[in-house]
Design a protein around this motif. Structure first.
Motif, short mmCIF file in Angstrom:
data_model
loop_
_atom_site.label_atom_id
_atom_site.label_comp_id
_atom_site.label_asym_id
_atom_site.label_seq_id
_atom_site.Cartn_x
_atom_site.Cartn_y
_atom_site.Cartn_z
N PHE A 27 6.40 -13.82 -16.74
CA PHE A 27 6.83 -14.49 -17.98
C PHE A 27 7.88 -13.69 -18.76
CE2 PHE A 27 2.54 -12.67 -18.79
CZ PHE A 27 2.84 -11.74 -19.77
N GLY A 28 8.78 -13.05 -18.05
CA GLY A 28 9.82 -12.27 -18.71
C GLY A 28 9.31 -10.97 -19.31
N GLY A 29 8.11 -10.60 -18.96
CA GLY A 29 7.51 -9.38 -19.47
C GLY A 29 6.71 -8.71 -18.38
N ILE A 30 5.61 -8.10 -18.78
CA ILE A 30 4.75 -7.43 -17.82
C ILE A 30 3.30 -7.76 -18.13
CG2 ILE A 30 4.68 -5.28 -19.15
CD1 ILE A 30 4.74 -3.83 -16.37
N GLY A 31 2.54 -8.04 -17.08
CA GLY A 31 1.13 -8.34 -17.24
C GLY A 31 0.27 -7.24 -16.64
N PHE A 32 -0.90 -7.07 -17.20
CA PHE A 32 -1.87 -6.10 -16.71
C PHE A 32 -3.10 -6.87 -16.28
CE2 PHE A 32 0.97 -3.89 -19.53
CZ PHE A 32 1.23 -2.71 -18.86
N LEU A 33 -3.47 -6.75 -15.02
CA LEU A 33 -4.52 -7.55 -14.42
C LEU A 33 -5.68 -6.68 -13.96
CD1 LEU A 33 -1.53 -8.68 -13.55
CD2 LEU A 33 -2.88 -10.37 -12.41
N MET A 34 -6.86 -7.30 -13.96
CA MET A 34 -8.08 -6.67 -13.45
C MET A 34 -8.59 -7.56 -12.32
SD MET A 34 -8.81 -4.03 -15.26
CE MET A 34 -7.68 -3.40 -16.46
N HIS A 35 -8.66 -7.04 -11.12
CA HIS A 35 -9.10 -7.82 -9.95
C HIS A 35 -8.34 -9.14 -9.85
CE1 HIS A 35 -12.36 -5.08 -9.13
NE2 HIS A 35 -12.83 -5.23 -10.34
N GLY A 36 -7.05 -9.12 -10.20
CA GLY A 36 -6.22 -10.30 -10.09
C GLY A 36 -6.26 -11.23 -11.29
N ASN A 37 -7.06 -10.93 -12.29
CA ASN A 37 -7.15 -11.75 -13.50
C ASN A 37 -6.42 -11.07 -14.65
OD1 ASN A 37 -9.04 -13.95 -12.68
ND2 ASN A 37 -10.36 -12.19 -12.25
N MET A 38 -5.58 -11.83 -15.32
CA MET A 38 -4.80 -11.28 -16.43
C MET A 38 -5.72 -10.83 -17.57
SD MET A 38 -1.58 -11.10 -17.57
CE MET A 38 -0.56 -11.44 -18.98
N ALA A 39 -5.49 -9.62 -18.05
CA ALA A 39 -6.23 -9.08 -19.19
C ALA A 39 -5.34 -9.07 -20.44
CB ALA A 39 -6.71 -7.66 -18.89
N CYS A 40 -4.12 -8.57 -20.27
CA CYS A 40 -3.19 -8.48 -21.38
C CYS A 40 -1.78 -8.32 -20.82
CB CYS A 40 -3.54 -7.33 -22.32
SG CYS A 40 -3.55 -5.71 -21.54
N GLY A 41 -0.82 -8.38 -21.70
CA GLY A 41 0.56 -8.23 -21.27
C GLY A 41 1.48 -7.97 -22.44
N VAL A 42 2.72 -7.74 -22.12
CA VAL A 42 3.74 -7.49 -23.13
C VAL A 42 4.86 -8.49 -22.91
CG1 VAL A 42 5.39 -5.81 -24.05
CG2 VAL A 42 3.16 -5.03 -23.20
N HIS A 43 5.23 -9.19 -23.97
CA HIS A 43 6.32 -10.16 -23.93
C HIS A 43 7.17 -9.89 -25.17
CE1 HIS A 43 8.24 -14.14 -24.44
NE2 HIS A 43 8.39 -13.99 -23.13
N GLY A 44 8.38 -9.44 -24.98
CA GLY A 44 9.20 -9.03 -26.12
C GLY A 44 8.53 -7.86 -26.80
N THR A 45 8.28 -8.00 -28.09
CA THR A 45 7.56 -6.95 -28.83
C THR A 45 6.12 -7.34 -29.09
OG1 THR A 45 8.27 -7.84 -30.96
CG2 THR A 45 9.66 -6.12 -29.97
N ASP A 46 5.67 -8.44 -28.51
CA ASP A 46 4.32 -8.93 -28.73
C ASP A 46 3.37 -8.48 -27.62
OD1 ASP A 46 5.03 -10.36 -31.03
OD2 ASP A 46 5.55 -12.14 -29.87
#
Length: 109
Positions: A27-46
């Motif tokens: 999504f134009g940012g970076i995601g952090f996943l646990m066992h393939g499930n999204m936990a959190c991410g960074v999009h712009g400054t959010d």
């Protein structure tokens, strides 16, 4: 849209303690996943956090949060934490913990 690399590094340093995590550009940012499930991410400054349906309304009531809506259709169970909401390390750690806890409650992908 570029993502805040400083915020990504802060998230990365908090999430390192979980050996099952992985990073994925999305999504134009970076995601952090646990066992393939999204936990959190960074999009712009959010900071994007997957809090799940049970914590959704409570999380939206917190200061400096809003719905996660990239397509005109908000995603229930996902929130955006604006910069003032994660400025302090303790707040960032708490939001990341909510996301990790929810992601780990899901079956691995």
């Amino acid at each position: 849209m570029a993502y805040d690399k400083g915020l990504a590094e802060r998230v990365r340093s908090e999430i390192r303690e979980y050996p099952q995590h992985e990073e994925k550009k999305m999504f134009g940012g970076i995601g952090f996943l646990m066992h393939g499930n999204m936990a959190c991410g960074v999009h712009g400054t959010d900071l994007i956090v997957r809090v799940g349906p049970d914590r959704y309304k409570e999380s939206l009531a917190a200061d400096q949060t809003k719905e996660f809506d990239m397509t005109g259709r908000p995603m229930t169970g996902w929130i955006v934490v604006m910069p003032a909401g994660y400025a302090e390390d303790k707040s960032l750690r708490s939001w990341i913990s909510h996301g990790v806890d929810y992601a780990l409650s899901l079956p691995p992908k």
